[in-house]
Write a protein that holds these residues in place. Structure first.
Motif, PDB file in Angstrom:
ATOM      1  N   GLY A   1       0.800  -1.205   0.000  1.00 14.86           N
ATOM      2  CA  GLY A   1       0.000   0.000   0.000  1.00 14.86           C
ATOM      3  C   GLY A   1       0.835   1.258   0.000  1.00 14.86           C
ATOM      4  O   GLY A   1       2.026   1.231  -0.333  1.00 14.86           O
ATOM      5  N   GLU A   2       0.203   2.367   0.380  1.00 19.94           N
ATOM      6  CA  GLU A   2       0.903   3.636   0.419  1.00 19.94           C
ATOM      7  C   GLU A   2       2.010   3.624   1.474  1.00 19.94           C
ATOM      8  O   GLU A   2       1.986   2.860   2.428  1.00 19.94           O
ATOM      9  CB  GLU A   2      -0.084   4.770   0.722  1.00 19.94           C
ATOM     10  CG  GLU A   2      -1.112   4.987  -0.380  1.00 19.94           C
ATOM     11  CD  GLU A   2      -2.058   6.125  -0.072  1.00 19.94           C
ATOM     12  OE1 GLU A   2      -2.017   6.635   1.072  1.00 19.94           O
ATOM     13  OE2 GLU A   2      -2.831   6.499  -0.965  1.00 19.94           O
ATOM     14  N   ASN A   3       2.984   4.487   1.273  1.00 17.80           N
ATOM     15  CA  ASN A   3       4.110   4.610   2.193  1.00 17.80           C
ATOM     16  C   ASN A   3       4.892   3.312   2.340  1.00 17.80           C
ATOM     17  O   ASN A   3       5.488   3.045   3.387  1.00 17.80           O
ATOM     18  CB  ASN A   3       3.632   5.096   3.570  1.00 17.80           C
ATOM     19  CG  ASN A   3       2.931   6.425   3.498  1.00 17.80           C
ATOM     20  OD1 ASN A   3       3.364   7.318   2.777  1.00 17.80           O
ATOM     21  ND2 ASN A   3       1.827   6.562   4.217  1.00 17.80           N
ATOM     22  N   GLY A   4       4.887   2.498   1.278  1.00 13.42           N
ATOM     23  CA  GLY A   4       5.712   1.295   1.277  1.00 13.42           C
ATOM     24  C   GLY A   4       5.268   0.213   2.233  1.00 13.42           C
ATOM     25  O   GLY A   4       6.053  -0.659   2.601  1.00 13.42           O
ATOM     26  N   GLU A   5       4.008   0.228   2.629  1.00 17.30           N
ATOM     27  CA  GLU A   5       3.539  -0.765   3.598  1.00 17.30           C
ATOM     28  C   GLU A   5       3.285  -2.108   2.936  1.00 17.30           C
ATOM     29  O   GLU A   5       2.738  -2.204   1.844  1.00 17.30           O
ATOM     30  CB  GLU A   5       2.254  -0.285   4.267  1.00 17.30           C
ATOM     31  CG  GLU A   5       2.448   0.919   5.172  1.00 17.30           C
ATOM     32  CD  GLU A   5       1.158   1.319   5.847  1.00 17.30           C
ATOM     33  OE1 GLU A   5       0.128   0.645   5.627  1.00 17.30           O
ATOM     34  OE2 GLU A   5       1.169   2.309   6.599  1.00 17.30           O
ATOM     35  N   LEU A   6       3.692  -3.163   3.642  1.00 11.23           N
ATOM     36  CA  LEU A   6       3.459  -4.539   3.203  1.00 11.23           C
ATOM     37  C   LEU A   6       3.004  -5.331   4.420  1.00 11.23           C
ATOM     38  O   LEU A   6       3.655  -5.296   5.474  1.00 11.23           O
ATOM     39  CB  LEU A   6       4.748  -5.134   2.632  1.00 11.23           C
ATOM     40  CG  LEU A   6       4.616  -6.377   1.736  1.00 11.23           C
ATOM     41  CD1 LEU A   6       3.898  -6.029   0.438  1.00 11.23           C
ATOM     42  CD2 LEU A   6       5.988  -6.957   1.415  1.00 11.23           C
ATOM     43  N   TRP A   7       1.881  -6.038   4.252  1.00  6.71           N
ATOM     44  CA  TRP A   7       1.289  -6.776   5.367  1.00  6.71           C
ATOM     45  C   TRP A   7       1.237  -8.254   5.044  1.00  6.71           C
ATOM     46  O   TRP A   7       1.103  -8.657   3.889  1.00  6.71           O
ATOM     47  CB  TRP A   7      -0.115  -6.247   5.669  1.00  6.71           C
ATOM     48  CG  TRP A   7      -0.112  -4.848   6.205  1.00  6.71           C
ATOM     49  CD1 TRP A   7       0.148  -3.699   5.512  1.00  6.71           C
ATOM     50  CD2 TRP A   7      -0.365  -4.456   7.543  1.00  6.71           C
ATOM     51  NE1 TRP A   7       0.070  -2.611   6.329  1.00  6.71           N
ATOM     52  CE2 TRP A   7      -0.247  -3.038   7.585  1.00  6.71           C
ATOM     53  CE3 TRP A   7      -0.683  -5.146   8.709  1.00  6.71           C
ATOM     54  CZ2 TRP A   7      -0.431  -2.318   8.779  1.00  6.71           C
ATOM     55  CZ3 TRP A   7      -0.876  -4.415   9.872  1.00  6.71           C
ATOM     56  CH2 TRP A   7      -0.751  -3.030   9.900  1.00  6.71           C
ATOM     57  N   ARG A   8       1.303  -9.089   6.074  1.00  4.85           N
ATOM     58  CA  ARG A   8       1.391 -10.536   5.895  1.00  4.85           C
ATOM     59  C   ARG A   8       0.489 -11.258   6.896  1.00  4.85           C
ATOM     60  O   ARG A   8       0.379 -10.873   8.059  1.00  4.85           O
ATOM     61  CB  ARG A   8       2.837 -10.993   6.084  1.00  4.85           C
ATOM     62  CG  ARG A   8       3.080 -12.487   5.950  1.00  4.85           C
ATOM     63  CD  ARG A   8       4.575 -12.780   6.105  1.00  4.85           C
ATOM     64  NE  ARG A   8       4.877 -14.197   5.946  1.00  4.85           N
ATOM     65  CZ  ARG A   8       4.911 -15.078   6.939  1.00  4.85           C
ATOM     66  NH1 ARG A   8       4.664 -14.681   8.183  1.00  4.85           N
ATOM     67  NH2 ARG A   8       5.188 -16.349   6.699  1.00  4.85           N
ATOM     68  N   SER A   9      -0.171 -12.310   6.407  1.00  4.54           N
ATOM     69  CA  SER A   9      -0.970 -13.187   7.256  1.00  4.54           C
ATOM     70  C   SER A   9      -0.775 -14.617   6.790  1.00  4.54           C
ATOM     71  O   SER A   9      -0.706 -14.881   5.590  1.00  4.54           O
ATOM     72  CB  SER A   9      -2.460 -12.826   7.175  1.00  4.54           C
ATOM     73  OG  SER A   9      -3.250 -13.820   7.815  1.00  4.54           O
ATOM     74  N   THR A  10      -0.705 -15.553   7.723  1.00  7.97           N
ATOM     75  CA  THR A  10      -0.608 -16.965   7.363  1.00  7.97           C
ATOM     76  C   THR A  10      -1.978 -17.633   7.375  1.00  7.97           C
ATOM     77  O   THR A  10      -2.094 -18.816   7.059  1.00  7.97           O
ATOM     78  CB  THR A  10       0.323 -17.712   8.330  1.00  7.97           C
ATOM     79  OG1 THR A  10      -0.148 -17.546   9.674  1.00  7.97           O
ATOM     80  CG2 THR A  10       1.744 -17.182   8.218  1.00  7.97           C
ATOM     81  N   ALA A  11      -3.016 -16.857   7.731  1.00 11.58           N
ATOM     82  CA  ALA A  11      -4.377 -17.391   7.756  1.00 11.58           C
ATOM     83  C   ALA A  11      -5.260 -16.728   6.709  1.00 11.58           C
ATOM     84  O   ALA A  11      -6.200 -17.332   6.211  1.00 11.58           O
ATOM     85  CB  ALA A  11      -4.988 -17.215   9.143  1.00 11.58           C
ATOM     86  N   GLY A  12      -4.973 -15.473   6.386  1.00 13.60           N
ATOM     87  CA  GLY A  12      -5.763 -14.750   5.392  1.00 13.60           C
ATOM     88  C   GLY A  12      -6.861 -13.915   6.005  1.00 13.60           C
ATOM     89  O   GLY A  12      -6.964 -12.727   5.734  1.00 13.60           O
ATOM     90  N   THR A  13      -7.682 -14.526   6.835  1.00 11.36           N
ATOM     91  CA  THR A  13      -8.810 -13.803   7.429  1.00 11.36           C
ATOM     92  C   THR A  13      -8.414 -13.070   8.702  1.00 11.36           C
ATOM     93  O   THR A  13      -9.049 -12.086   9.077  1.00 11.36           O
ATOM     94  CB  THR A  13      -9.951 -14.773   7.755  1.00 11.36           C
ATOM     95  OG1 THR A  13      -9.447 -15.836   8.587  1.00 11.36           O
ATOM     96  CG2 THR A  13     -10.515 -15.385   6.476  1.00 11.36           C
ATOM     97  N   THR A  14      -7.378 -13.547   9.403  1.00 15.28           N
ATOM     98  CA  THR A  14      -6.951 -12.931  10.660  1.00 15.28           C
ATOM     99  C   THR A  14      -5.425 -12.911  10.707  1.00 15.28           C
ATOM    100  O   THR A  14      -4.746 -13.480   9.858  1.00 15.28           O
ATOM    101  CB  THR A  14      -7.463 -13.722  11.872  1.00 15.28           C
ATOM    102  OG1 THR A  14      -6.961 -15.069  11.802  1.00 15.28           O
ATOM    103  CG2 THR A  14      -8.979 -13.757  11.904  1.00 15.28           C
ATOM    104  N   GLY A  15      -4.924 -12.281  11.758  1.00 13.23           N
ATOM    105  CA  GLY A  15      -3.492 -12.353  12.026  1.00 13.23           C
ATOM    106  C   GLY A  15      -2.619 -11.550  11.092  1.00 13.23           C
ATOM    107  O   GLY A  15      -1.484 -11.936  10.798  1.00 13.23           O
ATOM    108  N   TRP A  16      -3.105 -10.409  10.617  1.00 12.35           N
ATOM    109  CA  TRP A  16      -2.308  -9.568   9.721  1.00 12.35           C
ATOM    110  C   TRP A  16      -1.332  -8.717  10.518  1.00 12.35           C
ATOM    111  O   TRP A  16      -1.692  -8.100  11.519  1.00 12.35           O
ATOM    112  CB  TRP A  16      -3.206  -8.676   8.880  1.00 12.35           C
ATOM    113  CG  TRP A  16      -3.936  -9.445   7.816  1.00 12.35           C
ATOM    114  CD1 TRP A  16      -5.148 -10.058   7.933  1.00 12.35           C
ATOM    115  CD2 TRP A  16      -3.482  -9.690   6.489  1.00 12.35           C
ATOM    116  NE1 TRP A  16      -5.483 -10.675   6.749  1.00 12.35           N
ATOM    117  CE2 TRP A  16      -4.483 -10.464   5.840  1.00 12.35           C
ATOM    118  CE3 TRP A  16      -2.346  -9.344   5.771  1.00 12.35           C
ATOM    119  CZ2 TRP A  16      -4.369 -10.891   4.529  1.00 12.35           C
ATOM    120  CZ3 TRP A  16      -2.226  -9.767   4.456  1.00 12.35           C
ATOM    121  CH2 TRP A  16      -3.234 -10.538   3.850  1.00 12.35           C
ATOM    122  N   SER A  17      -0.078  -8.659  10.069  1.00 17.53           N
ATOM    123  CA  SER A  17       0.932  -7.823  10.714  1.00 17.53           C
ATOM    124  C   SER A  17       1.799  -7.171   9.647  1.00 17.53           C
ATOM    125  O   SER A  17       2.070  -7.765   8.590  1.00 17.53           O
ATOM    126  CB  SER A  17       1.799  -8.648  11.667  1.00 17.53           C
ATOM    127  OG  SER A  17       2.436  -9.706  10.965  1.00 17.53           O
TER     128      SER A  17
END
Length: 249
Positions: A1-17
């Motif tokens: 996303g904006e400002n170089g943000e990258l998010w990751r989840s191993t479940a997809g629906t929850t647990g995004w960091s």
């Protein structure tokens, strides 16, 4: 996303960091990341500005693998200044990257077996350049399946199509029903869907060779556009589309 943000989840629906990219050479905290792609085997790529980054452990750690600002990618003495990576796809053991700036597009590709070596795509068998660009408009999105890659633009009703994983391209002419295409997707079996402003959808069932506006997406009555259910009847611009299949295809 904006400002170089990258998010990751191993479940997809929850647990995004959010992934900490602060130590990655070339990454910037004030430049948008437009796209991210995977080969389905733990390898992921994203592009930022003129650079491409790779993770080989499902997005946990990243490194820069190519900078298209390098003189090695210059065309007839002119560099690619002003371009930025807008879309990345993977199909048929090949990565394909789309760079765009106003009125111009460039495509580069690399074999999955060697992501340190990138080649400029050709257009009709000839080198791409300002006079031989892969798309007639401001192409910003690509999708890929079964070796075919198709790109679309928000300001032209043309597609451009490659059947060898993005190595060589053929430009279509007025093959889409509208000029405001926002995104594109495929199931990998020759079926493609493109979405547009004002709730419009077009489909292709012959691997992107011909397209027809879809008249079955409606909220009842004679409406032929996707409309928001609440408040009722509001027409929306469609900016994303996906197939119900596991990627990559």
């Amino acid at each position: 996303g904006e400002n170089g943000e990258l998010w990751r989840s191993t479940a997809g629906t929850t647990g995004w960091s959010e992934i900490d990219l602060s130590g990655v050479t070339g990454w910037a905290n004030d430049v948008t990341i437009y796209d991210v792609a995977s080969d389905g085997a733990g390898n992921w790529m994203f592009g930022q500005d003129m650079e491409v980054f790779l993770s080989t452990n499902d997005g946990q750690a990243w490194s820069r693998i190519v900078d298209f600002a390098d003189s090695a990618f210059a065309e007839s003495g002119s560099d690619l200044s002003g371009f930025s990576v807008r879309s990345i796809v993977y199909t048929d053991s090949r990565w394909c990257v789309l760079l765009q700036k106003s009125g111009q597009t460039r495509v580069f590709h690399a074999a999955a077996s060697d992501t340190s070596s990138w080649s400029a795509a050709t257009v009709g068998g000839s080198a791409q350049a300002s006079g031989n660009k892969p798309h007639n408009g401001n192409a910003t999105r690509m999708a890929a399946g079964d070796g075919t890659v198709i790109m679309v633009a928000t300001n032209a009703n043309d597609t451009s199509r490659s059947t060898d994983g993005g190595q060589d391209w053929t430009k279509g002419s007025n093959d889409l029903p509208r000029t405001d295409c926002r995104n594109i997707a495929t199931d990998g079996n020759g079926n493609w869907v493109a979405c547009f402003d004002n709730g419009r959808v077009a489909i292709s069932s012959n691997d992107g060779q011909t397209w027809a506006e879809q008249s079955g997406v409606q909220d009842g009555g004679s409406n032929t556009r996707i409309r928001h259910p609440s408040p009722s009847g509001v027409v929306v611009n469609l900016t994303g589309v996906a197939a119900d299949v596991y990627l990559p295809v």
